[in-house]
Design a protein around this motif. Sequence first.
Motif, PDB file in Angstrom:
ATOM      1  N   THR A 240       0.813  -1.218   0.000  1.00 61.49           N
ATOM      2  CA  THR A 240       0.000   0.000   0.000  1.00 61.49           C
ATOM      3  C   THR A 240       0.842   1.263   0.000  1.00 61.49           C
ATOM      4  O   THR A 240       0.329   2.344  -0.298  1.00 61.49           O
ATOM      5  N   LEU A 241       2.127   1.122   0.339  1.00 58.97           N
ATOM      6  CA  LEU A 241       3.012   2.278   0.339  1.00 58.97           C
ATOM      7  C   LEU A 241       3.596   2.484  -1.047  1.00 58.97           C
ATOM      8  O   LEU A 241       3.618   1.586  -1.885  1.00 58.97           O
ATOM      9  N   SER A 242       4.113   3.661  -1.258  1.00 54.48           N
ATOM     10  CA  SER A 242       4.774   3.957  -2.524  1.00 54.48           C
ATOM     11  C   SER A 242       6.143   3.312  -2.550  1.00 54.48           C
ATOM     12  O   SER A 242       6.633   2.819  -1.525  1.00 54.48           O
ATOM     13  N   PRO A 243       6.813   3.269  -3.694  1.00 56.85           N
ATOM     14  CA  PRO A 243       8.170   2.707  -3.728  1.00 56.85           C
ATOM     15  C   PRO A 243       9.139   3.366  -2.754  1.00 56.85           C
ATOM     16  O   PRO A 243      10.115   2.761  -2.348  1.00 56.85           O
ATOM     17  N   ASN A 244       8.859   4.609  -2.378  1.00 63.61           N
ATOM     18  CA  ASN A 244       9.693   5.283  -1.386  1.00 63.61           C
ATOM     19  C   ASN A 244       9.251   4.988   0.045  1.00 63.61           C
ATOM     20  O   ASN A 244       9.766   5.582   0.998  1.00 63.61           O
ATOM     21  N   LEU A 245       8.262   4.105   0.201  1.00 59.37           N
ATOM     22  CA  LEU A 245       7.724   3.713   1.508  1.00 59.37           C
ATOM     23  C   LEU A 245       7.124   4.891   2.259  1.00 59.37           C
ATOM     24  O   LEU A 245       7.015   4.883   3.477  1.00 59.37           O
ATOM     25  N   GLY A 246       6.757   5.941   1.516  1.00 55.59           N
ATOM     26  CA  GLY A 246       6.128   7.102   2.133  1.00 55.59           C
ATOM     27  C   GLY A 246       7.095   8.016   2.852  1.00 55.59           C
ATOM     28  O   GLY A 246       6.677   8.949   3.529  1.00 55.59           O
ATOM     29  N   ILE A 247       8.413   7.758   2.743  1.00 59.55           N
ATOM     30  CA  ILE A 247       9.425   8.574   3.413  1.00 59.55           C
ATOM     31  C   ILE A 247      10.553   8.830   2.433  1.00 59.55           C
ATOM     32  O   ILE A 247      10.570   8.332   1.308  1.00 59.55           O
ATOM     33  N   THR A 248      11.516   9.607   2.884  1.00 54.03           N
ATOM     34  CA  THR A 248      12.681   9.895   2.057  1.00 54.03           C
ATOM     35  C   THR A 248      13.663   8.740   2.135  1.00 54.03           C
ATOM     36  O   THR A 248      14.019   8.303   3.239  1.00 54.03           O
ATOM     37  N   ARG A 249      14.102   8.250   1.009  1.00 55.48           N
ATOM     38  CA  ARG A 249      15.081   7.154   0.967  1.00 55.48           C
ATOM     39  C   ARG A 249      16.476   7.756   0.795  1.00 55.48           C
ATOM     40  O   ARG A 249      16.785   8.385  -0.232  1.00 55.48           O
ATOM     41  N   VAL A 250      17.305   7.572   1.789  1.00 57.86           N
ATOM     42  CA  VAL A 250      18.664   8.104   1.754  1.00 57.86           C
ATOM     43  C   VAL A 250      19.626   7.006   1.318  1.00 57.86           C
ATOM     44  O   VAL A 250      19.299   5.816   1.334  1.00 57.86           O
ATOM     45  N   ARG A 251      20.826   7.388   0.978  1.00 63.25           N
ATOM     46  CA  ARG A 251      21.806   6.424   0.499  1.00 63.25           C
ATOM     47  C   ARG A 251      22.248   5.511   1.633  1.00 63.25           C
ATOM     48  O   ARG A 251      22.341   5.907   2.786  1.00 63.25           O
ATOM     49  N   GLY A 252      22.546   4.270   1.277  1.00 57.83           N
ATOM     50  CA  GLY A 252      23.028   3.311   2.257  1.00 57.83           C
ATOM     51  C   GLY A 252      22.151   2.071   2.316  1.00 57.83           C
ATOM     52  O   GLY A 252      21.083   1.995   1.693  1.00 57.83           O
ATOM     53  N   ILE A 253      22.633   1.099   3.080  1.00 64.13           N
ATOM     54  CA  ILE A 253      21.926  -0.161   3.272  1.00 64.13           C
ATOM     55  C   ILE A 253      21.478  -0.231   4.738  1.00 64.13           C
ATOM     56  O   ILE A 253      22.305  -0.120   5.649  1.00 64.13           O
ATOM     57  N   GLY A 254      20.197  -0.385   4.940  1.00 60.10           N
ATOM     58  CA  GLY A 254      19.653  -0.575   6.282  1.00 60.10           C
ATOM     59  C   GLY A 254      19.388  -2.046   6.528  1.00 60.10           C
ATOM     60  O   GLY A 254      18.570  -2.659   5.839  1.00 60.10           O
ATOM     61  N   LEU A 255      20.084  -2.619   7.495  1.00 56.47           N
ATOM     62  CA  LEU A 255      19.973  -4.048   7.780  1.00 56.47           C
ATOM     63  C   LEU A 255      19.215  -4.218   9.093  1.00 56.47           C
ATOM     64  O   LEU A 255      19.712  -3.876  10.160  1.00 56.47           O
ATOM     65  N   ILE A 256      17.993  -4.721   9.000  1.00 53.73           N
ATOM     66  CA  ILE A 256      17.119  -4.874  10.161  1.00 53.73           C
ATOM     67  C   ILE A 256      17.124  -6.333  10.587  1.00 53.73           C
ATOM     68  O   ILE A 256      16.746  -7.219   9.815  1.00 53.73           O
ATOM     69  N   HIS A 257      17.570  -6.577  11.797  1.00 54.39           N
ATOM     70  CA  HIS A 257      17.586  -7.959  12.277  1.00 54.39           C
ATOM     71  C   HIS A 257      16.222  -8.326  12.844  1.00 54.39           C
ATOM     72  O   HIS A 257      15.562  -7.547  13.527  1.00 54.39           O
TER      73      HIS A 257
END
Length: 483
Positions: A240-257
């Motif tokens: 349901t979210l946009s490709p930007n997930l409704g927020i600003t996408r900044v550079r980098g890799i976010g690794l969520i455990h």
Amino acid sequence: MLATANSTKVLTRAASMQIAFTFVVYPSLILAYMGQAAYLSKHHIIESDYHIGFYVSVPEKLRYPVLAIAILAAVVGSQAIITGTFSIIKQCSALGCFPRVKIVHTSSKIHGQIYIPEINWTLMVLCLAVTIGFRDTKHISNASGLAVITVMLVTTCFMSLVIVLCWHRSVLFAICFIFFFGSIEALYFSASLIKFLEGAWVPVVLSFIFLAVMYSWHYGTLKKYEFDVENKIPINWLLTLSPNLGITRVRGIGLIHTELVTGIPAIFSHFVTNLPAFHQVLVFLCIKSVPVPHVRPEERFLVGRVGPKEYRVYRCIARYGYRDIHMDDVEFEKDLVCSIAEFIRSEGRGLSFEAIEDIDESERLTVIGTTSTHIDGIKMCEDNGELTHVDTEMIEIRSPEVPRKRVRFVVPESPQMDLSVREELQELTEAREAGMAFILGHCYVRAKRGSSLIKKLVINIGYDFLRRNCRAPTYALSFPRAS
């Protein structure tokens, strides 16, 4: 051939133990008990019955040799008890019934050969406390007698279940078995209970303490996992979210455990709701320990995609055996990024996916090995490093800008690689150059308002104390603190 040799060794070891017990151990026990019973029946006097012990019944000339044999037997018996305790604690910890402890595997071939430092020190302290506290072999023997006969009685009860469930014998046969042996052991058990106030209370108190620890940890862990499963976010929420997930996408890799192998953890919705920006590439990482000595490098990672391609959200499951050494942060980051890049390439080539149990059909995972297993796969160079033995037919995908860390993906020349795959690999390169951030969620478990007093004691005091003082998960120790 190898399986036949291993089965022959097992049969030989079992046969040797049966022969030794039948012709050496059992006759020795019978003779020792018969001799002591004969001595007691002849020298038993009510006024001095407390002076009669095992070594009094041994002839004077054989007393010291028997003492030496008894010491050696005690050493062997103590080692068996310690090994059994290690095995039970490990199984309880694997089932979520005991707090996490450090388990050291001392053999690369035998799975059950382990060492647990915390339990070893605990056993030593308990032995010293009982010895110093009682200072009397009579009280210690009473405690040992109740513990032994209780184990025998419980074993007989469980043996009746084995007869019915495993051997598929009749229920009547199991009832006759437990009635015959259980009645004899019940007499000894009732006799041991008479000595309850004279030292036999020690194993009962210790049993209740360990029962409380195991119940508190299992109950708290179960409720925590149920909360994670019930509050995980379905994939439809992400769509349901946009490709930007409704927020600003900044550079980098976010690794969520996360400990979940499917769905989106609740921590991700917390970040999306409360933070104005997130990384351009998201990876849900799940580290699993499997009950095998080693996981082959070519089967290390399971990689899949969460949502459409333009979302740049992936799921990665890293599998380790109990003898595998976890990679350091640099090697782990490199292999993780390369596994995602290889997944992108294999998905573009239309390779098949492996179906994993307990995984939704919408999240199919591909088995991806480490960098060393990709002979003709994607390679990655960082910090202006040079690749060796690179074929001339390979092409490079690199970031168009000049970042702090230069990263290159070197992939084989392939006519199947379309423009979308090349763009996704280029975006992954840019994200790797910007850096990787490890995101760990910390969960607090508290009893609900209106809960009973027992539940509040178990959760708010017992489980919270165990969680704060047990060992952290092994994966958390390998993550770089700066990231």
